[in-house]
Write a protein that holds these residues in place. Structure first.
Motif, PDB file in Angstrom:
ATOM      1  N   SER A 148       0.842  -1.192   0.000  1.00  0.00           N
ATOM      2  CA  SER A 148       0.000   0.000   0.000  1.00  0.00           C
ATOM      3  C   SER A 148       0.879   1.245   0.000  1.00  0.00           C
ATOM      4  O   SER A 148       2.079   1.193   0.311  1.00  0.00           O
ATOM      5  N   ARG A 318      -4.629   0.480   5.865  1.00  0.00           N
ATOM      6  CA  ARG A 318      -3.932  -0.178   4.748  1.00  0.00           C
ATOM      7  C   ARG A 318      -4.529  -1.570   4.513  1.00  0.00           C
ATOM      8  O   ARG A 318      -3.811  -2.561   4.424  1.00  0.00           O
ATOM      9  N   ASP A 321      -3.441  -4.376   2.050  1.00  0.00           N
ATOM     10  CA  ASP A 321      -2.330  -5.293   2.321  1.00  0.00           C
ATOM     11  C   ASP A 321      -2.793  -6.596   2.971  1.00  0.00           C
ATOM     12  O   ASP A 321      -1.957  -7.458   3.288  1.00  0.00           O
TER      13      ASP A 321
END
Length: 495
Positions: A148, A318, A321
């Motif tokens: 990310s 994030r 991920d």
């Protein structure tokens, strides 16, 4: 093979001569300059492996040279020489990008250690040194993983920080990977072949802190049967990570500050100090600036540790991920659970993870996957196997609320605190129960129990005028257990 060339910039002739002699004895070539103008001319003519500059020069400040060198195309470590006691100048230079600093009068043993560390920067990285995006699929833990934008920016910062000796303060929520970030900084630094020592400051009894950090001599106290090194000696030449540094008591903060400033420590029971070469990385999930304002953390130590701040993003920022993290975690779990090697998540399960808020961050994801493996059929993990309580904002499993090591410390605490709480503040509990008597079942059992526990602890603290030691005795638990519960339940003195 030519010797590395060092540039010494100082207007004091005798100090330049002293440094030249010491460096030549190390087998290095040395150029000198008495001011910034000459130094800039030297830099235009030669490539240097290291620059040593005084902070105060006739035609300007050494920090100007620091900024010019660190912003240039060439990667040249630059260290500053500060006057004795000028801690603010040293911190300012490190923030500007200086590799390290030396205090006057210059100690030659510290000079040699610093030069050796700086010269390692120019050497090619070892083939087995992990790269910033390395994925360790086994061993003691995972390195930071993700593609990310937030993680790519984080790795860029880690690479830059690895080339410096400046203290780093890593902040982030519990379970976000603060120790992994510290290990990556160490692994990419010139100190990669030296020890990395991680210390949980909240897990050390206050009475033993000085001996644990600085070591002790035989006979220094009852039970000291032999000489023993402390954390600083164990990490000598490498990196010392102070995890949960906000938990350090004020008395220990004073001693730690002196060790950082002087780069020397004295063992308990010893009369002489010994030099140590340690890079410090601190970490905490608390807001250190707020701790300073409330008087729980020394301001001078805060500025020494927080030279460069590295903030880790929480997992909910994030979520792209997730698939990479799942693959890496299952790979690590396969060492202990062979079924994890062939395990996989259904598309629905993966989407459920992406919709979850993860209050416990990556550590919570590890717990969820480890639990799911036990329920999965034929290695296929379904949504039900994950045991999630809903989507974004749902409360995680209780175990994920704690840091590493806290589970053992709190094992078996539930029953003692419940029984002790009833005797300590039956009125408070009864009142809380009456308020909730209208409910046949609570909407959330964990929230319901937390509210009761929060009421009980506040009642005990009120009775003892917020003396946490007496409150812990009143509740029949240890001081450490009470502290962790207060942190988890967000109970503060001002409450």
């Amino acid at each position: 093979m030519t010797s590395p060339r060092i540039l010494v910039v100082d207007d004091e002739a005798h100090l330049r001569e002293l440094l030249e002699i010491a460096l030549v004895k190390m087998g290095l070539d040395v150029d000198s300059a008495e001011n910034l103008t000459v130094a800039r001319a030297r830099l235009a003519q030669h490539d240097y492996a290291l620059i040593l500059t005084d902070m105060r020069l006739p035609d300007g400040l050494g920090i100007e040279l620091v900024r010019e060198v660190t912003c240039g195309e060439k990667v040249i470590p630059i260290a500053v020489i500060t006057a004795y006691g000028s801690a603010d100048n040293a911190v300012m230079a490190l923030k500007a990008g200086a590799f390290d600093y030396l205090s006057k009068p210059v100690a030659l043993d510290q000079l040699r250690l610093m030069v050796q560390s700086a010269l390692r920067i120019g050497k090619p990285a070892e083939q087995n040194r992990p790269q910033p995006d390395a994925r360790v699929r086994g061993g003691p833990g995972l390195r930071l993983i993700g593609q990310s934008a937030a993680m790519q920016e984080l790795r860029t910062q880690i690479v830059r920080l690895a080339r410096s000796m400046a203290p780093v303060a890593i902040t982030g929520e519990s379970g976000s990977g603060k120790e992994l970030a510290a290990r990556d900084i160490h692994a990419l630094s010139p100190r990669a072949d030296k020890p990395f020592v991680a210390v949980n400051c909240g897990a050390i009894p206050e009475a033993l802190m000085e001996a644990e950090f600085f070591g002790y001599r035989k006979g220094a106290f009852t039970g000291a049967a032999d000489d023993r090194d402390g954390f600083f000696q164990a990490a000598n030449g490498g990196t010392l990570m102070l995890d949960e540094v906000a938990d350090l008591p004020l008395a220990m903060q004073v001693k730690l500050l002196r060790a950082i400033q002087e780069r020397r420590v004295r063992k308990v029971g010893a009369t002489a100090e010994e030099a140590v070469d340690v890079r410090l990385i601190s970490a905490t999930h608390q807001n250190l600036s707020e701790c300073v304002e409330s008087g729980r953390f020394r301001q001078d130590l805060y500025y020494r540790l927080n030279v460069i701040e590295l903030k880790l993003p929480p997992l909910r920022e994030r979520l792209d991920d997730i698939s990479l993290l799942v693959a890496a975690i299952l790979g690590r779990l396969s060492v202990f659970a062979p079924q994890a090697e062939q395990a996989s998540l259904t598309p629905a399960a993966l989407e459920a993870l992406r919709a979850y808020a993860f209050p416990g961050n990556v550590r919570e994801l590890e717990n969820i996957l480890e639990r799911a493996l036990a329920f999965a059929n034929d290695g296929l993990i379904e949504v039900a196997d994950l045991g999630l309580k809903g989507v974004a904002g749902a409360r995680p499993a209780e175990a994920s609320m704690f840091d590493d090591g806290e589970i053992d410390a709190l094992a078996g605490v539930g029953a003692p605190i419940a029984s002790a709480a009833m005797t300590a503040s039956e009125t408070a509990v009864a009142g809380a129960g009456m308020q909730r008597a209208g409910l046949e079942l609570p909407p959330s059992l964990p929230d319901y129990l937390d509210d009761i526990e929060r009421d009980v602890i506040r009642q005990a603290l009120a009775r003892t005028h917020f003396n946490r030691t007496k409150a812990a005795d009143l509740l029949g638990i240890s001081f450490r257990q009470l502290r962790y519960r207060m942190q988890r339940l967000s109970i503060h003195e001002q409450d």
